[in-house]
Write a protein that holds these residues in place. Sequence first.
Motif, PDB file in Angstrom:
ATOM      1  N   GLU A 370       0.836  -1.212   0.000  1.00  0.00           N
ATOM      2  CA  GLU A 370       0.000   0.000   0.000  1.00  0.00           C
ATOM      3  C   GLU A 370       0.865   1.254   0.000  1.00  0.00           C
ATOM      4  O   GLU A 370       0.588   2.217  -0.728  1.00  0.00           O
ATOM      5  CB  GLU A 370      -0.912  -0.008   1.225  1.00  0.00           C
ATOM      6  N   ALA A 371       1.950   1.209   0.809  1.00  0.00           N
ATOM      7  CA  ALA A 371       2.856   2.361   0.855  1.00  0.00           C
ATOM      8  C   ALA A 371       3.537   2.563  -0.496  1.00  0.00           C
ATOM      9  O   ALA A 371       3.710   3.700  -0.958  1.00  0.00           O
ATOM     10  CB  ALA A 371       3.898   2.144   1.946  1.00  0.00           C
ATOM     11  N   ARG A 372       3.906   1.449  -1.142  1.00  0.00           N
ATOM     12  CA  ARG A 372       4.545   1.543  -2.462  1.00  0.00           C
ATOM     13  C   ARG A 372       3.572   2.132  -3.484  1.00  0.00           C
ATOM     14  O   ARG A 372       3.952   2.966  -4.318  1.00  0.00           O
ATOM     15  CB  ARG A 372       5.005   0.162  -2.922  1.00  0.00           C
ATOM     16  N   GLN A 373       2.327   1.691  -3.415  1.00  0.00           N
ATOM     17  CA  GLN A 373       1.328   2.196  -4.345  1.00  0.00           C
ATOM     18  C   GLN A 373       1.062   3.684  -4.130  1.00  0.00           C
ATOM     19  O   GLN A 373       0.933   4.446  -5.094  1.00  0.00           O
ATOM     20  CB  GLN A 373       0.035   1.391  -4.188  1.00  0.00           C
ATOM     21  N   LEU A 374       0.995   4.080  -2.834  1.00  0.00           N
ATOM     22  CA  LEU A 374       0.797   5.501  -2.535  1.00  0.00           C
ATOM     23  C   LEU A 374       1.977   6.334  -3.023  1.00  0.00           C
ATOM     24  O   LEU A 374       1.799   7.445  -3.539  1.00  0.00           O
ATOM     25  CB  LEU A 374       0.601   5.691  -1.030  1.00  0.00           C
ATOM     26  N   LYS A 375       3.184   5.766  -2.837  1.00  0.00           N
ATOM     27  CA  LYS A 375       4.379   6.481  -3.288  1.00  0.00           C
ATOM     28  C   LYS A 375       4.373   6.616  -4.806  1.00  0.00           C
ATOM     29  O   LYS A 375       4.685   7.682  -5.350  1.00  0.00           O
ATOM     30  CB  LYS A 375       5.630   5.743  -2.821  1.00  0.00           C
ATOM     31  N   ALA A 376       3.998   5.508  -5.484  1.00  0.00           N
ATOM     32  CA  ALA A 376       3.945   5.547  -6.951  1.00  0.00           C
ATOM     33  C   ALA A 376       2.895   6.548  -7.425  1.00  0.00           C
ATOM     34  O   ALA A 376       3.122   7.300  -8.379  1.00  0.00           O
ATOM     35  CB  ALA A 376       3.626   4.154  -7.490  1.00  0.00           C
ATOM     36  N   LYS A 377       1.745   6.554  -6.721  1.00  0.00           N
ATOM     37  CA  LYS A 377       0.689   7.510  -7.069  1.00  0.00           C
ATOM     38  C   LYS A 377       1.164   8.940  -6.852  1.00  0.00           C
ATOM     39  O   LYS A 377       0.914   9.830  -7.677  1.00  0.00           O
ATOM     40  CB  LYS A 377      -0.549   7.228  -6.227  1.00  0.00           C
ATOM     41  N   SER A 378       1.873   9.149  -5.740  1.00  0.00           N
ATOM     42  CA  SER A 378       2.385  10.481  -5.435  1.00  0.00           C
ATOM     43  C   SER A 378       3.386  10.932  -6.495  1.00  0.00           C
ATOM     44  O   SER A 378       3.380  12.098  -6.917  1.00  0.00           O
ATOM     45  CB  SER A 378       3.042  10.470  -4.056  1.00  0.00           C
ATOM     46  N   ILE A 379       4.223   9.993  -6.928  1.00  0.00           N
ATOM     47  CA  ILE A 379       5.217  10.328  -7.969  1.00  0.00           C
ATOM     48  C   ILE A 379       4.512  10.697  -9.265  1.00  0.00           C
ATOM     49  O   ILE A 379       4.892  11.661  -9.947  1.00  0.00           O
ATOM     50  CB  ILE A 379       6.181   9.142  -8.182  1.00  0.00           C
ATOM     51  N   ARG A 380       3.468   9.903  -9.611  1.00  0.00           N
ATOM     52  CA  ARG A 380       2.716  10.203 -10.844  1.00  0.00           C
ATOM     53  C   ARG A 380       2.058  11.577 -10.751  1.00  0.00           C
ATOM     54  O   ARG A 380       2.071  12.355 -11.715  1.00  0.00           O
ATOM     55  CB  ARG A 380       1.651   9.128 -11.083  1.00  0.00           C
TER      56      ARG A 380
END
Length: 408
Positions: A370-380
């Motif tokens: 979940e943290a990785r997905q949030l980080k990826a979303k934040s980067i996008r």
Amino acid sequence: MFKVIKCGEQFSINGVDAPYFPMLVNIELEPDEASLYEVNSYLRSFATKRKGVEKAKRIAAALCRFFNYHYYVRVRRVAEEIVAYTIIDESIIKRYQEWLKLKSDLGEASSRNTEIKYIYHFYWHLEHKVGAISGVIGIPDGVRGLTYGLPVRKATARQKTDFLVPILEKEISKPAKPDTKYTDWEAAYIRASSKKCPLSARDALMIRVIIDTALRREELATLTTNLFDDPPPIDSKYAFVKLNRSKFDESKGQRQAPFPVELYRKIKQYKKTHRRKLKKEGVNDGKALFLSNRGSPLGLTSVNYVLNKYGLRPHDGRKLSLTELFIERIELGMSRDLAIAEVAEIAGHSAKSRGTTLEEYYLEASRILEARQLKAKSIREEDTKEMQIQKLEAKIEELQKKLRESTA
């Protein structure tokens, strides 16, 4: 008052060297009565080996502290008489327990509990080993109406003790050392691999085995070379190795641990090269895979020592490895129950523990994803904002250009 006196440097008991062995005396009595026979007999019973001598010193200090508290701090304020140290009950020790908290230099509950245990075991020895007192300490029996001044609880056979002390303080768990991250283990592996010597090669392989297979410390230490004699499989991602030792062998049979084929090949290469350089002629290595610089098998303490050089702990690596296994399965869309069942088999967990320990790792894997997905979303989102800013800057620059042209 009671006092600990020490024997000479050359003192021995039954052929065991016991330098400065402790004895308790009551210096308020006449010299011929000052020695406390039962106490000193109890202390001498520990002098069967060197470690026992050191334990006797700690027990002597604890008993001396207790006797002085009870008979020369508490009792003498009530009556000018010396009461025999065999007259004791639980209320006296509870008051002493409180005194230790408030007045002694024993700041940890574990240290105070150790002193209380020493007192209880001394009185158990007096009653059950030598018969010096009767009816003072024991396990209450409601059927027969047996009660004691020092009631104790019955211990199970697995606990390997005569009894349990019921009045110990609850110990507050110390915070665990910071857990290492997967990147810490990777960095340690690279660091060990960069040094071209047998010991560093051994360290690197130990790190890789733990992080790739989730082996326990005991399982790692008991790996032997013959487990890796067969050629690696051609059509499988893993080579299954039957471990010499595993925690649940008694109930499940020998555990087969999956070793990635690449790691299996590294182990076979290590056997032919670096391990041969560590092997010493005349030393019985028992075919242990991991050897010390003297050619002997690494024990459990040595495994800790090797990993500690890199700031690692064995069980941290196992936890990280199991968490990564869960991450892989969650990403594949596997259900929680199926993921836990698969990882339990790989990890050698008992059926009883599947719903607790492994569930924690599953939840941790879910949080990491979940943290990785949030980080990826934040980067996008950051990338999108950056593109929007660039477009606005380009538009502003174009407008400024037109403004300059119109005013020229």
